[in-house]
Motif scaffolding. Structure first.
Motif, PDB file in Angstrom:
ATOM      1  N   ALA A 144      26.963 -49.999 -29.404  1.00  0.00           N
ATOM      2  CA  ALA A 144      27.813 -51.170 -29.119  1.00  0.00           C
ATOM      3  C   ALA A 144      27.318 -52.381 -29.905  1.00  0.00           C
ATOM      4  N   GLN A 145      28.247 -53.072 -30.569  1.00  0.00           N
ATOM      5  CA  GLN A 145      27.903 -54.293 -31.288  1.00  0.00           C
ATOM      6  C   GLN A 145      27.586 -55.393 -30.281  1.00  0.00           C
ATOM      7  N   GLN A 146      26.557 -56.211 -30.615  1.00  0.00           N
ATOM      8  CA  GLN A 146      26.101 -57.230 -29.685  1.00  0.00           C
ATOM      9  C   GLN A 146      26.040 -58.611 -30.325  1.00  0.00           C
ATOM     10  N   TRP A 147      26.254 -59.626 -29.481  1.00  0.00           N
ATOM     11  CA  TRP A 147      26.105 -61.024 -29.862  1.00  0.00           C
ATOM     12  C   TRP A 147      25.252 -61.701 -28.794  1.00  0.00           C
ATOM     13  N   ARG A 148      24.406 -62.664 -29.228  1.00  0.00           N
ATOM     14  CA  ARG A 148      23.561 -63.417 -28.307  1.00  0.00           C
ATOM     15  C   ARG A 148      24.010 -64.874 -28.306  1.00  0.00           C
ATOM     16  N   SER A 149      24.229 -65.416 -27.115  1.00  0.00           N
ATOM     17  CA  SER A 149      24.599 -66.828 -26.995  1.00  0.00           C
ATOM     18  C   SER A 149      23.360 -67.693 -27.216  1.00  0.00           C
ATOM     19  N   GLY A 150      23.570 -68.975 -27.398  1.00  0.00           N
ATOM     20  CA  GLY A 150      22.458 -69.908 -27.545  1.00  0.00           C
ATOM     21  C   GLY A 150      21.562 -69.926 -26.322  1.00  0.00           C
ATOM     22  N   ALA A 151      22.108 -69.578 -25.161  1.00  0.00           N
ATOM     23  CA  ALA A 151      21.343 -69.540 -23.917  1.00  0.00           C
ATOM     24  C   ALA A 151      20.582 -68.225 -23.748  1.00  0.00           C
ATOM     25  N   GLY A 152      20.852 -67.250 -24.640  1.00  0.00           N
ATOM     26  CA  GLY A 152      20.150 -65.968 -24.576  1.00  0.00           C
ATOM     27  C   GLY A 152      20.895 -64.856 -23.870  1.00  0.00           C
ATOM     28  N   ASN A 153      22.104 -65.117 -23.413  1.00  0.00           N
ATOM     29  CA  ASN A 153      22.900 -64.072 -22.763  1.00  0.00           C
ATOM     30  C   ASN A 153      23.459 -63.128 -23.820  1.00  0.00           C
ATOM     31  N   ILE A 154      23.651 -61.873 -23.457  1.00  0.00           N
ATOM     32  CA  ILE A 154      24.043 -60.839 -24.416  1.00  0.00           C
ATOM     33  C   ILE A 154      25.453 -60.333 -24.119  1.00  0.00           C
ATOM     34  N   TYR A 155      26.280 -60.310 -25.163  1.00  0.00           N
ATOM     35  CA  TYR A 155      27.672 -59.871 -25.098  1.00  0.00           C
ATOM     36  C   TYR A 155      27.799 -58.612 -25.951  1.00  0.00           C
ATOM     37  N   ALA A 156      28.044 -57.473 -25.310  1.00  0.00           N
ATOM     38  CA  ALA A 156      28.158 -56.190 -26.015  1.00  0.00           C
ATOM     39  C   ALA A 156      29.601 -55.715 -25.975  1.00  0.00           C
ATOM     40  N   ASN A 157      30.144 -55.412 -27.150  1.00  0.00           N
ATOM     41  CA  ASN A 157      31.520 -54.927 -27.239  1.00  0.00           C
ATOM     42  C   ASN A 157      31.496 -53.408 -27.075  1.00  0.00           C
ATOM     43  N   GLU A 158      31.991 -52.940 -25.938  1.00  0.00           N
ATOM     44  CA  GLU A 158      32.034 -51.505 -25.671  1.00  0.00           C
ATOM     45  C   GLU A 158      33.390 -50.901 -26.021  1.00  0.00           C
ATOM     46  N   GLY A 159      34.199 -51.644 -26.771  1.00  0.00           N
ATOM     47  CA  GLY A 159      35.502 -51.146 -27.201  1.00  0.00           C
ATOM     48  C   GLY A 159      36.598 -51.508 -26.223  1.00  0.00           C
ATOM     49  N   SER A 160      36.549 -50.944 -25.024  1.00  0.00           N
ATOM     50  CA  SER A 160      37.583 -51.206 -24.014  1.00  0.00           C
ATOM     51  C   SER A 160      37.300 -52.478 -23.220  1.00  0.00           C
ATOM     52  N   HIS A 161      36.078 -53.002 -23.309  1.00  0.00           N
ATOM     53  CA  HIS A 161      35.710 -54.214 -22.579  1.00  0.00           C
ATOM     54  C   HIS A 161      34.432 -54.815 -23.164  1.00  0.00           C
ATOM     55  N   TRP A 162      34.163 -56.070 -22.800  1.00  0.00           N
ATOM     56  CA  TRP A 162      32.897 -56.723 -23.126  1.00  0.00           C
ATOM     57  C   TRP A 162      31.958 -56.519 -21.947  1.00  0.00           C
ATOM     58  N   ASP A 163      30.756 -56.016 -22.206  1.00  0.00           N
ATOM     59  CA  ASP A 163      29.707 -55.847 -21.205  1.00  0.00           C
ATOM     60  C   ASP A 163      28.756 -57.023 -21.409  1.00  0.00           C
ATOM     61  N   ILE A 164      28.686 -57.936 -20.434  1.00  0.00           N
ATOM     62  CA  ILE A 164      27.922 -59.169 -20.612  1.00  0.00           C
ATOM     63  C   ILE A 164      26.735 -59.190 -19.661  1.00  0.00           C
ATOM     64  N   THR A 165      25.551 -59.493 -20.210  1.00  0.00           N
ATOM     65  CA  THR A 165      24.339 -59.639 -19.412  1.00  0.00           C
ATOM     66  C   THR A 165      23.999 -61.116 -19.357  1.00  0.00           C
ATOM     67  N   TYR A 166      24.000 -61.658 -18.134  1.00  0.00           N
ATOM     68  CA  TYR A 166      23.678 -63.073 -17.932  1.00  0.00           C
ATOM     69  C   TYR A 166      22.255 -63.208 -17.390  1.00  0.00           C
ATOM     70  N   TYR A 167      21.370 -63.726 -18.250  1.00  0.00           N
ATOM     71  CA  TYR A 167      20.004 -64.028 -17.825  1.00  0.00           C
ATOM     72  C   TYR A 167      19.965 -65.418 -17.186  1.00  0.00           C
ATOM     73  N   ASN A 168      20.968 -66.242 -17.501  1.00  0.00           N
ATOM     74  CA  ASN A 168      21.093 -67.589 -16.958  1.00  0.00           C
ATOM     75  C   ASN A 168      22.571 -67.985 -17.022  1.00  0.00           C
ATOM     76  N   CYS A 169      22.887 -69.155 -16.574  1.00  0.00           N
ATOM     77  CA  CYS A 169      24.294 -69.540 -16.458  1.00  0.00           C
ATOM     78  C   CYS A 169      24.881 -70.095 -17.755  1.00  0.00           C
ATOM     79  N   GLY A 170      24.113 -70.143 -18.817  1.00  0.00           N
ATOM     80  CA  GLY A 170      24.659 -70.572 -20.104  1.00  0.00           C
ATOM     81  C   GLY A 170      24.978 -72.048 -20.205  1.00  0.00           C
ATOM     82  N   GLY A 171      24.198 -72.884 -19.535  1.00  0.00           N
ATOM     83  CA  GLY A 171      24.395 -74.329 -19.627  1.00  0.00           C
ATOM     84  C   GLY A 171      25.340 -74.885 -18.602  1.00  0.00           C
ATOM     85  N   CYS A 172      25.494 -74.189 -17.485  1.00  0.00           N
ATOM     86  CA  CYS A 172      26.410 -74.652 -16.439  1.00  0.00           C
ATOM     87  C   CYS A 172      25.987 -75.988 -15.862  1.00  0.00           C
TER      88      CYS A 172
END
Length: 167
Positions: A139-167
């Protein structure tokens, strides 16, 4: 009130005095707060975030349901941050229900959600975050500036939240 101070007032003051990186480190190290399905659903609903399941249910012991039982507050607020920052429709298709891979940073432990692949949100992720190495399953992955990981699994995005991303 304590949550408001921790999430809003402290970061604003930190920005003003130039201490934001230290505050982010403290935020990430703080204890996780687990939410009920109802609490998370209320926040998602208020933010205009939708969710769906193949079973049309929310029982976290049924794999065809989409449940938010015991989801981390940082995951809930992270999804809300994605919706607000992107301006895109966000539909959650997987939460804490059984049937996902196990591990520390797993769906069941409240760190992950799956969201629908929409052009708007996919373009936002690909154009805003940093492309990193593919996951072990390809799965292709992208990392946000906050360190959360967005993995494209084809049919959906699988997102791992280590933090709230600047909430």
């Amino acid at each position: 009130m304590k949550s408001f101070v921790r999430r809003v007032v402290v970061p604003v003051v930190a920005v003003l005095v130039g201490l934001l990186p230290g505050v982010i480190a403290v935020e990430q190290a703080s204890a996780l707060t687990k939410m009920t399905h109802s609490q998370a659903a209320s926040i998602f609903r208020a933010a205009g975030i939708t969710w769906s399941s193949t079973g049309g249910c929310s029982d976290w012991n049924v794999s065809t349901c989409t449940s938010f039982t015991n989801i981390n507050d940082s995951t809930v607020y992270g999804v809300r941050t994605l919706k607000q920052a992107s301006g895109c429709a966000v539909n959650i298709t997987g939460g804490t229900e059984v049937g996902h891979a196990s591990g520390t940073y797993s769906h069941r432990n409240g760190y992950k959600v799956d969201i629908s692949v929409y052009t708007c949100v996919s373009n936002y992720i690909r154009n805003t975050f940093t492309r990193i190495a593919n996951r072990g399953d390809g799965a292709q992955q992208w990392r946000s500036g906050a360190g959360n990981i967005y993995a494209n699994e084809g049919s959906h995005w699988d997102i791992t939240y280590y933090n709230c991303g600047g909430c």
